[in-house]
Design a protein around this motif. Structure first.
Motif, mmCIF file in Angstrom:
data_model
loop_
_atom_site.group_PDB
_atom_site.id
_atom_site.type_symbol
_atom_site.label_atom_id
_atom_site.label_comp_id
_atom_site.label_asym_id
_atom_site.label_seq_id
_atom_site.Cartn_x
_atom_site.Cartn_y
_atom_site.Cartn_z
ATOM 1 N N THR A 15 0.842 -1.189 0.000
ATOM 2 C CA THR A 15 0.000 0.000 0.000
ATOM 3 C C THR A 15 0.879 1.241 0.000
ATOM 4 O O THR A 15 1.911 1.284 0.627
ATOM 5 N N THR A 39 -0.496 0.291 -4.312
ATOM 6 C CA THR A 39 -1.513 1.321 -4.382
ATOM 7 C C THR A 39 -0.852 2.685 -4.377
ATOM 8 O O THR A 39 0.280 2.850 -3.916
ATOM 9 N N ALA A 74 -6.071 3.944 -5.230
ATOM 10 C CA ALA A 74 -7.043 3.628 -4.187
ATOM 11 C C ALA A 74 -6.733 4.392 -2.910
ATOM 12 O O ALA A 74 -5.578 4.524 -2.527
ATOM 13 N N THR A 76 -6.972 3.676 0.638
ATOM 14 C CA THR A 76 -7.145 2.473 1.455
ATOM 15 C C THR A 76 -7.740 2.762 2.838
ATOM 16 O O THR A 76 -7.832 1.866 3.658
ATOM 17 N N ASN A 81 -12.720 0.098 -0.854
ATOM 18 C CA ASN A 81 -11.551 0.294 -1.720
ATOM 19 C C ASN A 81 -10.520 -0.807 -1.504
ATOM 20 O O ASN A 81 -9.883 -1.275 -2.454
ATOM 21 N N CYS A 82 -10.349 -1.214 -0.247
ATOM 22 C CA CYS A 82 -9.393 -2.285 0.057
ATOM 23 C C CYS A 82 -9.840 -3.602 -0.560
ATOM 24 O O CYS A 82 -9.018 -4.364 -1.069
ATOM 25 N N VAL A 85 -8.921 -3.438 -4.191
ATOM 26 C CA VAL A 85 -7.473 -3.617 -4.377
ATOM 27 C C VAL A 85 -7.097 -5.089 -4.268
ATOM 28 O O VAL A 85 -6.380 -5.635 -5.113
ATOM 29 N N ASN A 101 1.683 -3.251 4.534
ATOM 30 C CA ASN A 101 0.786 -2.147 4.877
ATOM 31 C C ASN A 101 1.652 -0.933 5.164
ATOM 32 O O ASN A 101 2.292 -0.852 6.208
ATOM 33 N N SER A 129 -6.848 1.616 7.412
ATOM 34 C CA SER A 129 -6.407 1.002 6.155
ATOM 35 C C SER A 129 -5.644 -0.293 6.411
ATOM 36 O O SER A 129 -5.792 -1.257 5.670
ATOM 37 N N VAL A 133 -7.177 -3.675 4.692
ATOM 38 C CA VAL A 133 -6.419 -4.416 3.672
ATOM 39 C C VAL A 133 -6.111 -5.826 4.170
ATOM 40 O O VAL A 133 -6.292 -6.812 3.450
#
Length: 145
Positions: A15, A39, A74, A76, A81-82, A85, A101, A129, A133
């Motif tokens: 990310t 991302t 994105a 996150t 959105n996660c 992804v 992350n 986030s 994720v």
């Protein structure tokens, strides 16, 4: 020196891979040959998705397989959105072996300048986030060691 390319055949999802530590992780992994999805924040303060993609290709070690790289725009900080992804990464590459992350918001000013909206935004990026994720990657058994 013998390099083992321990990441060949693996898939890494990073990310905020277009900036700072995330970009450095993309560059490091690129030398080991995995597919890399990262991302970035579209319209972000340091949007560097194209530069990162190009550098990933340049950093490949001669003996390693070509790293496949994808930049995914994105934010996150939002669960949906996660999910997008993770689903996009798994759809493209089959699985996720390594998850980094990295998304973070650090330029926040002093406490006297922090608004409630700014604090919520910081927690969405720096805390939520990571949870979203990781949950999306593990929820559907898409996270493989």
């Amino acid at each position: 020196m013998l390099t083992m390319y321990l990441m060949q055949g693996k898939v890494a999802l990073i990310t905020r891979g277009d900036f700072g530590i995330g970009r450095a992780m993309c560059y490091y992994f690129a030398q080991e040959g995995p597919a890399i999805a990262f991302t970035y924040v579209k319209g972000g303060e340091e949007e560097g998705d194209e530069d990162t993609l190009q550098k990933i290709k340049e950093l490949k070690m001669d003996e390693a397989k070509d790293p496949i790289a994808a930049a995914i725009a994105a934010d996150t900080g939002y669960d949906e959105n996660c999910k997008t992804v993770v689903d996009q990464t798994v759809e493209s590459y089959g699985w996720i072996n390594k998850l980094v992350n990295n998304a973070a918001k650090s330029r926040l000013g002093g406490i006297e300048e922090m608004t409630e909206d700014g604090l919520v935004r910081m927690f969405k990026t720096n805390i939520f986030s990571y949870f979203f994720v990781t949950r999306q990657a593990s929820d559907y058994n898409k996270f493989i060691n």
